[in-house]
Design a protein around this motif. Structure first.
Motif, PDB file in Angstrom:
ATOM      1  N   VAL A  69       0.868  -1.184   0.000  1.00  0.00           N
ATOM      2  CA  VAL A  69       0.000   0.000   0.000  1.00  0.00           C
ATOM      3  C   VAL A  69       0.900   1.228   0.000  1.00  0.00           C
ATOM      4  N   THR A  70       0.745   2.069  -1.014  1.00  0.00           N
ATOM      5  CA  THR A  70       1.688   3.180  -1.182  1.00  0.00           C
ATOM      6  C   THR A  70       1.374   4.399  -0.326  1.00  0.00           C
ATOM      7  N   HIS A  71       0.092   4.604   0.015  1.00  0.00           N
ATOM      8  CA  HIS A  71      -0.231   5.795   0.799  1.00  0.00           C
ATOM      9  C   HIS A  71      -1.602   5.635   1.443  1.00  0.00           C
ATOM     10  N   ALA A  72      -1.931   6.561   2.337  1.00  0.00           N
ATOM     11  CA  ALA A  72      -3.092   6.404   3.213  1.00  0.00           C
ATOM     12  C   ALA A  72      -4.356   7.048   2.660  1.00  0.00           C
ATOM     13  N   HIS A  88       2.110  -4.706   3.144  1.00  0.00           N
ATOM     14  CA  HIS A  88       3.322  -3.946   3.439  1.00  0.00           C
ATOM     15  C   HIS A  88       3.057  -2.454   3.238  1.00  0.00           C
ATOM     16  N   ALA A  89       3.639  -1.625   4.085  1.00  0.00           N
ATOM     17  CA  ALA A  89       3.544  -0.169   3.922  1.00  0.00           C
ATOM     18  C   ALA A  89       4.629   0.495   4.748  1.00  0.00           C
ATOM     19  N   LEU A  90       4.974   1.714   4.362  1.00  0.00           N
ATOM     20  CA  LEU A  90       5.858   2.531   5.180  1.00  0.00           C
ATOM     21  C   LEU A  90       5.249   2.725   6.574  1.00  0.00           C
ATOM     22  N   ALA A  91       6.094   2.854   7.579  1.00  0.00           N
ATOM     23  CA  ALA A  91       5.595   3.043   8.940  1.00  0.00           C
ATOM     24  C   ALA A  91       4.692   4.270   9.036  1.00  0.00           C
ATOM     25  N   GLU A  92       5.079   5.348   8.347  1.00  0.00           N
ATOM     26  CA  GLU A  92       4.282   6.575   8.389  1.00  0.00           C
ATOM     27  C   GLU A  92       2.907   6.352   7.763  1.00  0.00           C
ATOM     28  N   LEU A 122       7.450  -1.617   5.716  1.00  0.00           N
ATOM     29  CA  LEU A 122       8.308  -1.548   4.534  1.00  0.00           C
ATOM     30  C   LEU A 122       9.388  -0.503   4.791  1.00  0.00           C
ATOM     31  N   VAL A 123      10.620  -0.926   4.675  1.00  0.00           N
ATOM     32  CA  VAL A 123      11.759  -0.031   4.920  1.00  0.00           C
ATOM     33  C   VAL A 123      12.357   0.374   3.574  1.00  0.00           C
TER      34      VAL A 123
END
Length: 259
Positions: A69-72, A88-92, A122-123
């Motif tokens: 998932v690229t963004h919220a 998977h996604a960035l912590a933010e 995802l890092v």
């Protein structure tokens, strides 16, 4: 099928780009097919379109390894649970999804936040999957507060998702035209990529950056203190663009619930 799939043969990778119908502003899910698996990037807003993507993916005969998932924004994560794969996604981005809470569909159906909360952090960095380098980069500011950019350098493919729209009205609800301009300028400065996958619209090429930049400049000129006036002005300037109702959604963030 209600949506449309565009298949791009990139040698070691085949890309299956699913685009939803206009009623959900041509939102895309990218299925990256390697020799042994499928990496999905972004879900869909409505269950019916998510299920179309999943049925298509199953037809490829390879396991669905993960959903990224690229963004919220709900049109890119609502259907996450239906993939039956780690998300998977960035912590933010995970934090922002949790903060938004449950998602309510236009039909009134409520999807609990637990159904689409990413479970794998995802890092940023490079991960080699089946011999294919995937480069993950975090981008701050623009269409969303934080977004993930995915690059396939060997295939000359840049998966920009909502950093780029292709012939679809832009969502300006994050109120950061300047940040979006900077992000697009950075993409335009990238060399070695001839295919760009947009978060809304068909796969395209680097020429899309100038088009998005022009739309953002026009939005800056036209966006005053009246949401309805802005919508009329930008639709008049881009009559062929899909999804004018995405402007209504953005206007509620920019001008309040009365819009």
């Amino acid at each position: 099928m209600n949506g449309m799939v565009t298949v791009l043969d990139k040698g070691a990778v085949r890309i299956h780009s699913y685009m939803s119908p206009a009623d959900t502003f041509h939102t895309t899910t990218q299925l990256i097919e390697t020799s042994a698996r499928i990496i999905a990037i972004d879900a869909q807003l409505l269950p019916a379109y998510t299920d179309e993507v999943i049925a298509y993916a199953k037809g490829l005969g390879k396991p669905l390894d993960r959903l990224i998932v690229t963004h919220a924004h709900p049109d890119h994560y609502n259907g996450a649970a239906r993939f039956g794969a780690p998300v998977h996604a960035l912590a933010e981005v995970r934090e922002q999804i949790i903060a938004r809470g449950d998602s309510k569909l236009p039909t009134g159906q409520v999807i609990p936040v637990i159904d689409f909360t990413p479970d794998v952090e995802l890092v940023p960095g490079t991960e080699v999957i089946d011999g294919v380098p995937f480069v993950f980069e975090a981008v701050s500011g623009g269409e969303a507060a934080d977004e993930l950019l995915v690059k396939l350098p060997d295939q000359r493919v840049l998966i920009a998702q909502d950093l780029v729209y292709n012939d679809v009205h832009l969502y300006l609800g994050n109120n950061d035209i300047t940040g979006w301009e900077k992000a697009v300028d950075a993409l335009a400065a990238e060399s070695g990529y001839d295919t760009v996958l947009a978060g809304h619209g068909l796969p395209t090429g680097p020429e899309v950056y100038a088009e998005v930049r022009r739309y953002l400049a026009d939005a800056r000129e036209l966006l005053g203190d009246d949401g309805e006036a802005y919508k009329k002005a930008i639709v008049d300037r881009y009559p062929a663009h899909v999804g004018p109702f995405i402007i209504d959604i953005a206007n509620r963030s920019l001008f309040g619930a009365g819009h």
